[in-house]
Design a protein around this motif. Structure first.
Motif, PDB file in Angstrom:
ATOM      1  N   GLY A  15     -13.979 -12.563 -46.437  1.00  0.00           N
ATOM      2  CA  GLY A  15     -15.130 -13.371 -46.048  1.00  0.00           C
ATOM      3  C   GLY A  15     -15.737 -12.971 -44.723  1.00  0.00           C
ATOM      4  N   GLY A  16     -15.067 -12.115 -43.999  1.00  0.00           N
ATOM      5  CA  GLY A  16     -15.558 -11.693 -42.699  1.00  0.00           C
ATOM      6  C   GLY A  16     -16.588 -10.584 -42.784  1.00  0.00           C
ATOM      7  N   SER A  17     -17.000 -10.103 -41.613  1.00  0.00           N
ATOM      8  CA  SER A  17     -18.048  -9.092 -41.522  1.00  0.00           C
ATOM      9  C   SER A  17     -17.625  -7.962 -40.598  1.00  0.00           C
ATOM     10  CB  SER A  17     -19.339  -9.710 -40.977  1.00  0.00           C
ATOM     11  OG  SER A  17     -19.847 -10.708 -41.830  1.00  0.00           O
ATOM     12  N   LEU A  18     -18.164  -6.798 -40.868  1.00  0.00           N
ATOM     13  CA  LEU A  18     -18.035  -5.644 -39.990  1.00  0.00           C
ATOM     14  C   LEU A  18     -19.344  -4.875 -40.024  1.00  0.00           C
ATOM     15  CD1 LEU A  18     -14.516  -4.118 -40.818  1.00  0.00           C
ATOM     16  CD2 LEU A  18     -15.195  -5.191 -38.673  1.00  0.00           C
ATOM     17  N   ARG A  19     -19.619  -4.172 -38.940  1.00  0.00           N
ATOM     18  CA  ARG A  19     -20.778  -3.297 -38.903  1.00  0.00           C
ATOM     19  C   ARG A  19     -20.298  -1.893 -38.575  1.00  0.00           C
ATOM     20  NH1 ARG A  19     -25.496  -2.302 -34.606  1.00  0.00           N
ATOM     21  NH2 ARG A  19     -27.269  -1.946 -35.990  1.00  0.00           N
ATOM     22  N   LEU A  20     -20.484  -0.985 -39.518  1.00  0.00           N
ATOM     23  CA  LEU A  20     -20.128   0.410 -39.303  1.00  0.00           C
ATOM     24  C   LEU A  20     -21.324   1.154 -38.722  1.00  0.00           C
ATOM     25  CD1 LEU A  20     -18.188   1.253 -42.591  1.00  0.00           C
ATOM     26  CD2 LEU A  20     -17.347   0.193 -40.484  1.00  0.00           C
ATOM     27  N   SER A  21     -21.030   2.085 -37.829  1.00  0.00           N
ATOM     28  CA  SER A  21     -22.059   2.940 -37.248  1.00  0.00           C
ATOM     29  C   SER A  21     -21.701   4.392 -37.499  1.00  0.00           C
ATOM     30  CB  SER A  21     -22.172   2.708 -35.745  1.00  0.00           C
ATOM     31  OG  SER A  21     -22.528   1.375 -35.449  1.00  0.00           O
ATOM     32  N   CYS A  22     -22.711   5.196 -37.630  1.00  0.00           N
ATOM     33  CA  CYS A  22     -22.538   6.644 -37.776  1.00  0.00           C
ATOM     34  C   CYS A  22     -23.516   7.311 -36.825  1.00  0.00           C
ATOM     35  CB  CYS A  22     -22.808   7.067 -39.209  1.00  0.00           C
ATOM     36  SG  CYS A  22     -22.829   8.857 -39.477  1.00  0.00           S
ATOM     37  N   ALA A  23     -22.963   8.057 -35.877  1.00  0.00           N
ATOM     38  CA  ALA A  23     -23.782   8.767 -34.901  1.00  0.00           C
ATOM     39  C   ALA A  23     -23.852  10.238 -35.269  1.00  0.00           C
ATOM     40  CB  ALA A  23     -23.193   8.605 -33.510  1.00  0.00           C
ATOM     41  N   ALA A  24     -25.058  10.762 -35.325  1.00  0.00           N
ATOM     42  CA  ALA A  24     -25.267  12.169 -35.652  1.00  0.00           C
ATOM     43  C   ALA A  24     -25.512  12.971 -34.388  1.00  0.00           C
ATOM     44  CB  ALA A  24     -26.450  12.321 -36.597  1.00  0.00           C
ATOM     45  N   SER A  25     -25.131  14.257 -34.425  1.00  0.00           N
ATOM     46  CA  SER A  25     -25.241  15.104 -33.236  1.00  0.00           C
ATOM     47  C   SER A  25     -26.634  15.698 -33.062  1.00  0.00           C
ATOM     48  CB  SER A  25     -24.211  16.234 -33.299  1.00  0.00           C
ATOM     49  OG  SER A  25     -24.425  17.033 -34.455  1.00  0.00           O
ATOM     50  N   ARG A  26     -27.511  15.441 -34.003  1.00  0.00           N
ATOM     51  CA  ARG A  26     -28.906  15.852 -33.866  1.00  0.00           C
ATOM     52  C   ARG A  26     -29.797  14.756 -34.430  1.00  0.00           C
ATOM     53  NH1 ARG A  26     -30.871  16.180 -38.846  1.00  0.00           N
ATOM     54  NH2 ARG A  26     -30.186  17.664 -40.416  1.00  0.00           N
ATOM     55  N   SER A  27     -31.075  14.901 -34.225  1.00  0.00           N
ATOM     56  CA  SER A  27     -32.020  13.922 -34.742  1.00  0.00           C
ATOM     57  C   SER A  27     -31.916  13.821 -36.262  1.00  0.00           C
ATOM     58  CB  SER A  27     -33.440  14.312 -34.362  1.00  0.00           C
ATOM     59  OG  SER A  27     -33.594  14.340 -32.977  1.00  0.00           O
ATOM     60  N   ILE A  28     -31.954  12.609 -36.738  1.00  0.00           N
ATOM     61  CA  ILE A  28     -32.001  12.392 -38.191  1.00  0.00           C
ATOM     62  C   ILE A  28     -33.452  12.540 -38.621  1.00  0.00           C
ATOM     63  CG2 ILE A  28     -31.602  10.769 -40.062  1.00  0.00           C
ATOM     64  CD1 ILE A  28     -29.341   9.572 -38.419  1.00  0.00           C
ATOM     65  N   ARG A  29     -33.684  13.419 -39.568  1.00  0.00           N
ATOM     66  CA  ARG A  29     -35.044  13.772 -39.964  1.00  0.00           C
ATOM     67  C   ARG A  29     -35.470  12.979 -41.193  1.00  0.00           C
ATOM     68  NH1 ARG A  29     -32.940  19.955 -39.647  1.00  0.00           N
ATOM     69  NH2 ARG A  29     -32.839  20.123 -37.374  1.00  0.00           N
ATOM     70  N   SER A  30     -36.754  12.988 -41.424  1.00  0.00           N
ATOM     71  CA  SER A  30     -37.268  12.290 -42.595  1.00  0.00           C
ATOM     72  C   SER A  30     -36.837  12.967 -43.890  1.00  0.00           C
ATOM     73  CB  SER A  30     -38.795  12.213 -42.536  1.00  0.00           C
ATOM     74  OG  SER A  30     -39.343  13.504 -42.491  1.00  0.00           O
ATOM     75  N   THR A  31     -36.411  14.215 -43.797  1.00  0.00           N
ATOM     76  CA  THR A  31     -35.931  14.947 -44.974  1.00  0.00           C
ATOM     77  C   THR A  31     -34.436  14.747 -45.218  1.00  0.00           C
ATOM     78  OG1 THR A  31     -35.701  16.872 -43.543  1.00  0.00           O
ATOM     79  CG2 THR A  31     -37.700  16.741 -44.894  1.00  0.00           C
ATOM     80  N   ASP A  32     -33.766  14.010 -44.326  1.00  0.00           N
ATOM     81  CA  ASP A  32     -32.336  13.739 -44.487  1.00  0.00           C
ATOM     82  C   ASP A  32     -32.126  12.431 -45.243  1.00  0.00           C
ATOM     83  OD1 ASP A  32     -31.743  14.779 -41.069  1.00  0.00           O
ATOM     84  OD2 ASP A  32     -31.623  15.967 -42.914  1.00  0.00           O
ATOM     85  N   THR A  33     -31.231  12.467 -46.206  1.00  0.00           N
ATOM     86  CA  THR A  33     -30.758  11.246 -46.834  1.00  0.00           C
ATOM     87  C   THR A  33     -29.400  10.914 -46.232  1.00  0.00           C
ATOM     88  OG1 THR A  33     -31.932  11.592 -48.915  1.00  0.00           O
ATOM     89  CG2 THR A  33     -29.976  10.202 -48.996  1.00  0.00           C
ATOM     90  N   MET A  34     -29.241   9.679 -45.810  1.00  0.00           N
ATOM     91  CA  MET A  34     -27.998   9.229 -45.203  1.00  0.00           C
ATOM     92  C   MET A  34     -27.276   8.314 -46.185  1.00  0.00           C
ATOM     93  SD  MET A  34     -28.197  10.783 -42.355  1.00  0.00           S
ATOM     94  CE  MET A  34     -26.688  10.135 -41.626  1.00  0.00           C
ATOM     95  N   ARG A  35     -25.986   8.528 -46.329  1.00  0.00           N
ATOM     96  CA  ARG A  35     -25.211   7.752 -47.297  1.00  0.00           C
ATOM     97  C   ARG A  35     -23.893   7.308 -46.680  1.00  0.00           C
ATOM     98  NH1 ARG A  35     -26.269  12.317 -51.870  1.00  0.00           N
ATOM     99  NH2 ARG A  35     -28.254  11.526 -52.673  1.00  0.00           N
ATOM    100  N   TRP A  36     -23.395   6.220 -47.195  1.00  0.00           N
ATOM    101  CA  TRP A  36     -22.033   5.772 -46.914  1.00  0.00           C
ATOM    102  C   TRP A  36     -21.237   5.849 -48.211  1.00  0.00           C
ATOM    103  CZ3 TRP A  36     -19.931   4.819 -42.269  1.00  0.00           C
ATOM    104  CH2 TRP A  36     -20.788   4.551 -41.195  1.00  0.00           C
ATOM    105  N   SER A  84     -19.329 -10.859 -46.145  1.00  0.00           N
ATOM    106  CA  SER A  84     -18.552 -11.428 -47.267  1.00  0.00           C
ATOM    107  C   SER A  84     -17.552 -10.411 -47.799  1.00  0.00           C
ATOM    108  CB  SER A  84     -19.498 -11.875 -48.383  1.00  0.00           C
ATOM    109  OG  SER A  84     -20.430 -12.827 -47.897  1.00  0.00           O
ATOM    110  N   LEU A  85     -16.819  -9.810 -46.903  1.00  0.00           N
ATOM    111  CA  LEU A  85     -15.900  -8.742 -47.288  1.00  0.00           C
ATOM    112  C   LEU A  85     -14.779  -9.257 -48.176  1.00  0.00           C
ATOM    113  CD1 LEU A  85     -15.918  -6.786 -43.957  1.00  0.00           C
ATOM    114  CD2 LEU A  85     -16.368  -5.783 -46.197  1.00  0.00           C
ATOM    115  N   LYS A  86     -14.362  -8.409 -49.098  1.00  0.00           N
ATOM    116  CA  LYS A  86     -13.318  -8.726 -50.061  1.00  0.00           C
ATOM    117  C   LYS A  86     -12.182  -7.714 -49.918  1.00  0.00           C
ATOM    118  CE  LYS A  86     -16.880 -10.065 -53.413  1.00  0.00           C
ATOM    119  NZ  LYS A  86     -17.425  -9.803 -54.776  1.00  0.00           N
TER     120      LYS A  86
END
Length: 115
Positions: A15-36, A84-86
């Motif tokens: 039931g709790g929450s977390l926020r994951l972050s992902c930092a990239a070493s260069r600018s994220i471009r409009s041509t990049d798709t980001m996924r988890w 709402s983590l399970k």
């Protein structure tokens, strides 16, 4: 080469929450798709959520309505807000960047949902 560094994992009660972050070493471009992705012990790696450069978003059915993916190109970052983590959400979560030429992975961050 692009380095991706995830953070924000940890132990949380159901039931709790977390926020994951992902930092990239260069600018994220409009041509990049980001996924988890996530991978639980003994299971295949699973696509959880993705956000394309022009804003198209998709989620695996099991997290719809609970998880939110977002990106901040100016901060070279992508996020996964998990509510709402399970217990079934327990896994190592990986950040992924893909475009027409390259495919990069982070090292992963552990998320454990347990009472």
């Amino acid at each position: 080469q692009v380095q991706l560094v995830e953070s924000g994992g940890g132990l949380v009660q159901p039931g709790g929450s977390l926020r994951l972050s992902c930092a990239a070493s260069r600018s994220i471009r409009s041509t990049d798709t980001m996924r988890w992705y996530r991978q639980a012990p003994g299971s295949e790696r699973e696509l959880v959520a993705g956000i394309a450069g022009y804003g198209t978003i998709n989620y695996v059915d099991s997290v719809k309505g609970r998880f939110t993916i977002s990106r901040d190109n100016a901060k070279n970052a992508v996020y996964l807000q998990m509510n709402s983590l399970k217990p079934d959400d327990t896994a190592v979560y990986y950040c992924n960047l893909v475009n027409a030429y390259d495919h990069y992975w982070g090292q992963g961050t552990q998320v454990t949902v347990s009472s």
